[in-house]
Design a protein around this motif. Structure first.
Motif, short mmCIF file in Angstrom:
data_model
loop_
_atom_site.label_atom_id
_atom_site.label_comp_id
_atom_site.label_asym_id
_atom_site.label_seq_id
_atom_site.Cartn_x
_atom_site.Cartn_y
_atom_site.Cartn_z
N SER A 101 86.94 -23.04 -1.56
CA SER A 101 88.32 -23.09 -1.93
C SER A 101 89.37 -22.81 -0.98
N GLY A 102 88.90 -21.93 0.03
CA GLY A 102 89.81 -21.18 0.65
C GLY A 102 90.29 -19.82 0.35
N GLU A 103 89.69 -19.80 -0.92
CA GLU A 103 89.99 -17.85 -1.65
C GLU A 103 89.07 -17.22 -0.82
N ARG A 104 89.74 -16.00 -0.31
CA ARG A 104 88.94 -14.98 0.25
C ARG A 104 88.76 -13.72 -0.91
N HIS A 105 87.49 -13.28 -0.95
CA HIS A 105 87.22 -12.25 -1.69
C HIS A 105 86.54 -11.31 -0.97
N ARG A 106 86.73 -9.94 -1.41
CA ARG A 106 85.86 -9.02 -0.84
C ARG A 106 84.92 -8.77 -2.35
N LEU A 107 83.62 -8.57 -1.66
CA LEU A 107 82.51 -8.26 -2.53
C LEU A 107 81.73 -7.13 -2.34
N LEU A 108 81.28 -6.68 -3.65
CA LEU A 108 80.54 -5.45 -3.55
C LEU A 108 79.13 -5.79 -4.03
N VAL A 109 78.22 -5.40 -3.37
CA VAL A 109 76.80 -5.90 -3.29
C VAL A 109 75.87 -4.67 -3.84
N VAL A 110 75.49 -4.58 -4.91
CA VAL A 110 74.67 -3.40 -5.32
C VAL A 110 73.15 -3.72 -5.54
N GLU A 111 72.58 -2.81 -4.49
CA GLU A 111 71.18 -3.22 -4.54
C GLU A 111 70.32 -2.25 -5.67
N THR A 112 69.67 -2.71 -6.59
CA THR A 112 68.76 -1.64 -7.59
C THR A 112 67.58 -1.94 -7.01
N ASP A 113 66.40 -1.24 -7.51
CA ASP A 113 65.11 -1.22 -7.10
C ASP A 113 64.39 -2.68 -7.67
N GLN A 114 65.08 -3.19 -8.54
CA GLN A 114 64.56 -4.55 -9.04
C GLN A 114 65.44 -5.74 -8.80
N ASP A 115 66.67 -5.75 -8.70
CA ASP A 115 67.68 -6.71 -8.61
C ASP A 115 68.68 -6.59 -7.69
N LEU A 116 69.86 -7.47 -8.01
CA LEU A 116 70.87 -7.26 -7.15
C LEU A 116 71.93 -7.90 -7.75
N GLN A 153 68.13 0.35 -11.27
CA GLN A 153 69.30 1.15 -11.09
C GLN A 153 69.75 1.33 -9.68
N PRO A 154 71.00 1.48 -9.62
CA PRO A 154 71.69 1.18 -8.30
C PRO A 154 71.21 2.06 -7.30
N GLU A 155 70.75 1.55 -6.11
CA GLU A 155 70.29 2.35 -4.95
C GLU A 155 71.41 2.39 -3.65
N HIS A 156 72.05 1.28 -3.54
CA HIS A 156 72.60 1.10 -2.19
C HIS A 156 73.81 0.21 -2.46
N PHE A 157 75.14 0.31 -1.82
CA PHE A 157 75.94 -0.45 -1.86
C PHE A 157 76.57 -1.06 -0.80
N THR A 158 76.94 -2.09 -0.64
CA THR A 158 77.45 -3.01 0.70
C THR A 158 78.78 -3.50 0.21
N PHE A 159 79.71 -3.06 0.87
CA PHE A 159 81.26 -3.55 0.72
C PHE A 159 81.21 -4.75 1.76
N THR A 160 81.56 -5.78 1.34
CA THR A 160 81.70 -7.02 2.55
C THR A 160 83.34 -7.04 2.87
N THR A 161 83.32 -7.44 3.99
CA THR A 161 84.86 -8.03 4.47
C THR A 161 85.31 -9.27 3.59
N PRO A 162 86.67 -9.72 3.58
CA PRO A 162 86.78 -10.83 2.81
C PRO A 162 86.13 -11.96 3.13
N LEU A 163 85.53 -12.60 2.20
CA LEU A 163 84.58 -14.03 2.35
C LEU A 163 85.35 -14.97 1.90
N THR A 164 85.39 -16.00 2.73
CA THR A 164 85.86 -17.44 2.52
C THR A 164 85.16 -18.06 1.63
N LEU A 165 85.70 -18.54 0.45
CA LEU A 165 84.97 -19.38 -0.53
C LEU A 165 85.10 -20.94 -0.22
#
Lengths: 535, 308
Positions: free
Chosen positions: A198-213, A184-196
């Motif tokens: 292809s040149g596309e830039r995406h902001r990502l939300l990384v959700v840490e759970t106690d078992q996965d990501l 279950q979610p424990e912590h969230f990390t919002f990234t700045t726009p990250l360049t792929l």
């Protein structure tokens, strides 16, 4: 006695109680509602205090010097959480609504967004489906994540993403259930726009759970998330993620953009290279995982630029060392330190004589009373000579950035259990130890010009100006609960020293200082704050 | 208490003035001597008693003529003659009431008297400022008044009184104790109409000053804040008084007991509930404002009065 006399007496006996009953009426229930203080949050131009029993925010503002104004903003019933945005321009209030919603008029759970300037007002209110307990905010101010709903059956992996920039509150929310293997979610990390690639830039939300990501693409929140299985820890069980770092290859140099994950119970460090979405995928990105070993459990990880290029630095205080991983090749270099550094903060832009190539990082330690400047531009070529350590008075628990742009060269380093802190001038590489009262609290002004230090429940406070590093002490006449430095409508600034009466009969008072030119002889004491706005 | 002594002084002063005025009026209202058991010498009918127009602005009831001589051993039962409101008895002999008091049928001391009254007034205050001090709208006050009838003409009479009322409420606002005490000092002229000797209706107009003493506990400041503004107050009411104790005869000078009920509207000029800090700590304390108190509303007063 005559008939007339008898009848008159009976009439009087009937009229008097009737008048009594007809004339009586209950007063405004506000007066009978005890004050129960919720959170107190300092914003840019106001202080918000949760009046829990009335489901209101007491908004304290200062129109002019020695002048306090109190207004009330209605929020949802049963406030669960009040959280300021990172820039303290807004306050987010999560309310559970009526506990037993039996009628249409009963309140639903809500998220209320309050503008916290010198004229506070409610910006938007979002009606939620279920009462939630927790809230995570995007540092960039675009997203709010509501999660951990209550109820008979709770889906722990259900998130409600609120797009705060959407003009239509009804269509601003995305409900999403993370694919889960039990975590279950424990912590969230919002990234700045990250360049792929292809040149596309995406902001990502990384959700840490106690078992996965899980990784959500905030550009397309309706898309499926990327779920990353985590390695097994050496002690058994799944590695528990606690550290997330990211790097954007904005120049599209080919190095790529990365995410990195560290664990609290394993020496592994997981890197995830971001790629374009695979064909026919419902996901906006793809990731290439790579597992590295830092030799011991890292206390922190961060991407840094060295003389050899991009590296993932992992501090391993158990070994008094740092490991620099090349995320592209997985090769590692080891830098031995004299002390066990536990924290790292990149200070490249603000430090004096910064090298042309490579970052400069500040290393600090919660285990030893020391700090170090680490020149990463020479970390690969001469690792043993790449850092300079300085003894300080205290072990450092946290490093505070000074808000604003005026004093970006300063850091405040506070100890874990000390009676002082020190001011670090990165430009001059000088540190100024500041002795303080035991158990002191530190409050930074949002304009980044000063800090206020005080001992909770004491009657003394001090202002520290960053211009001259000059602390000045003041005395107030009632015990201090907290101190807030806010902007005034007239362009000045006021410091609000909050006094709280706890116990069965809670109350609030405020001593007002002119924050820019404080003087104990020119304060203003204001009580009866909890009664304001009820007439 | 300072306010009480002021009220008492006023009452005493009014009583002295009223007593001297009554002394000047006395000959006009002095009851005639009771009939004698011994035969009076035959004589021509007595002349009407002199009126005291100079002492009283209104013509006093004309004293009944002396009774004709009769031989009786015991007082006669009063005749069941119709009540002549305010008018002198026309019969040539004075009957007696149940208590054996000569009764000429006049209103007499039922109408013309001093009175002292105590009781309770309840005012129903809908003002939000009053909510600070009470959890309902009722302001109950003890009332004490002293007055006298100044003029009478038939069933009509006019009187005036001085009244002191004291009462208050206490409560708390979100845990901070509050109290309000209201002292009202009024002069109240009134007009009366006697339906019968034991029952009259009246209309009353009172005007004066109200001392509004209130306090607010300040838990943070650690002190009690108070204020005592004096405000103009006026009230108008209509009511009725019923005599529950006393001789039937208007000639009797024995004190009478009355039950008086009146209702109307009370107005007191509003005052801001702004509580300044009286002490020096904390320094430069800002006043606490709780809005505006406007004591006005319907009022009901129930009193017991003694007339004499």
């Amino acid at each position: 006695m005559s008939y007339i006399e008898l009848r008159s007496k009976r009439a009087l006996a009937a009229i008097i109680p009737a008048l009594w009953l007809g004339g009586c009426g209950d007063r405004n229930s506000a007066w009978d509602t005890p004050f129960v203080r919720g959170q107190s949050v300092g914003l840019t131009g106001s202080v918000a205090i949760v009046d829990a029993n009335r489901s209101e925010l007491l908004m304290l503002t200062s129109p002019s010097e020695s002048n306090l104004s109190v207004s009330r903003l209605k929020v949802g019933k049963n406030v669960a959480l009040a959280l300021p945005s990172e820039d303290r321009e807004r306050l987010f209030v999560l309310s559970r609504g009526d506990e037993r919603r039996l009628h249409e008029t009963d309140e639903k759970p809500t998220l209320t967004v309050v503008e916290g300037g010198t004229s506070p007002n409610i910006f938007k209110t979002y009606e939620l489906g279920d009462p939630a307990q927790k809230l995570a905010l995007d540092p960039a101010g675009r997203w709010a994540i509501v999660y951990d709903t209550g109820g008979v059956v709770v889906n722990s992996n259900e998130l409600v993403l609120v797009d705060l920039e959407s003009d239509d509150p009804a269509n601003a929310m995305y409900s999403k259930t993370l694919h889960s293997t039990g975590g279950q979610p424990e912590h969230f990390t919002f990234t700045t726009p990250l360049t792929l690639p292809s040149g596309e830039r995406h902001r990502l939300l990384v959700v840490e759970t106690d078992q996965d990501l899980s990784i959500l693409d905030l550009e397309k929140p309706g898309n499926d998330e990327v779920r990353v299985s985590l390695p097994k820890a050496r002690g058994g069980g799944t590695a528990h993620p606690t550290l997330v770092a990211f790097h954007d290859d904005a120049s599209a140099s080919g190095a790529g953009s990365y995410l990195a994950v560290g664990f609290e119970n394993d020496s592994s460090v997981l890197t995830l290279k971001l790629g374009d979405p695979v064909e026919n995928s419902m996901r906006g990105i793809s990731v290439v995982p790579n597992l590295l070993d830092s030799g011991a459990v890292p206390s922190t990880i961060d991407f840094v630029e060295t003389d050899s290029g991009l590296r993932l630095a992992a501090l391993v205080p158990d070994q008094k060392a740092a490991v620099l991983f090349d995320p592209a090749t997985s090769k590692s270099e080891r830098v031995e330190f004299d002390k066990a550094y536990t924290g790292i903060a990149r200070i490249t832009g603000v430090v004096s004589d910064a090298p042309d190539k490579g970052d400069v990082a500040l290393l600090y330690s919660s285990r030893d009373a020391t700090i170090a400047f680490w020149r990463l531009g020479s970390a690969s070529s001469t690792p043993y000579a790449s850092y300079e350590s300085y003894a300080v008075d205290t072990r450092v628990a946290t490093v505070l950035d000074i808000p604003g742009e005026n004093y970006g060269n300063l850091k405040i380093l506070t100890g874990a259990n000390s009676n002082g802190f020190f001011l670090l001038d990165l430009g001059k590489r000088e540190s100024y130890p500041m002795k303080a009262l035991a158990g002191f609290s530190l409050s930074l002004s949002p304009d980044g010009m000063r800090a206020w230090a005080f001992a909770p429940r004491g009657d003394k406070l001090a202002q520290l100006t960053f211009e001259k590093y000059h602390p000045t002490s003041y005395v107030v006449e009632r015990p201090i609960d907290s101190v807030f430095d806010i902007a005034r409508k007239d362009g000045g600034r006021s410091a609000l020293v909050l006094h709280a009466v706890e116990g069965d009969q809670q109350d609030l008072g405020v001593t007002l200082f002119d924050a820019e030119n404080p003087d104990s002889a020119r304060t203003r004491f204001v009580s009866g704050v909890i009664l304001e706005g009820l007439q | 208490m300072k306010t009480t002594s002021v009220g008492s002084s006023l009452l005493v002063a009014f009583a002295l003035l009223s007593t001297s005025a009554r002394a000047a009026e006395a000959p006009a209202t002095e009851p005639q001597p009771p009939p004698s058991a011994a035969p009076a010498p035959a004589s021509k009918p007595a002349a009407p008693a002199p009126t005291a127009a100079s002492a009283s602005p209104a013509p006093a009831p004309v004293a009944p003529p002396p009774p004709a001589p009769v031989l009786v051993q015991t007082p006669q039962k009063p005749a069941t003659a119709p009540l002549a409101l305010g008018a002198p008895a026309r019969s040539s002999e004075t009957p007696f009431d149940d208590a054996g008091v000569p009764d000429d049928g006049s209103l007499g001391s039922h109408q013309n008297h001093f009175w002292l009254t105590v009781g309770e007034r309840t005012t129903f205050v809908k003002n939000r400022g009053f909510d600070v001090f009470a959890d309902d709208d009722a302001l109950a006050q003890f009332t004490l008044a002293f007055g006298r009838v100044l003029y009478s003409d038939g069933p009509w009479s006019f009187a005036s009184s001085l009244a002191w009322e004291i009462g208050g409420r206490s409560s708390d606002v979100r845990g901070s104790n509050t109290s309000l005490q209201v002292n009202r000092f009024t002069v109240s002229p009134e007009a009366r109409y006697h339906f019968m000797r034991r029952l009259y209706a009246f209309g009353r107009l009172g005007a004066g000053a109200a001392l509004l003493s209130s306090t607010l506990q300040d838990p943070v400041g650690g002190a009690e804040r108070s204020r005592d503004p004096l405000r103009f107050t006026v009230d108008g009411s209509v009511g009725a008084a019923f005599e529950v104790l006393g001789h039937r005869s208007g000639l009797s000078r024995i004190a009478r007991g009355w039950l008086v009920v009146d209702g109307g509207y009370l107005y007191t000029a509003s005052t801001d509930l702004v509580y300044a800090s009286s002490g020096g700590s904390p320094a430069r304390s800002a006043p606490i404002s709780l809005g505006e108190l406007a004591l006005h509303g319907a009022t009901l007063r129930v009193t017991a009065a003694v007339s004499f």
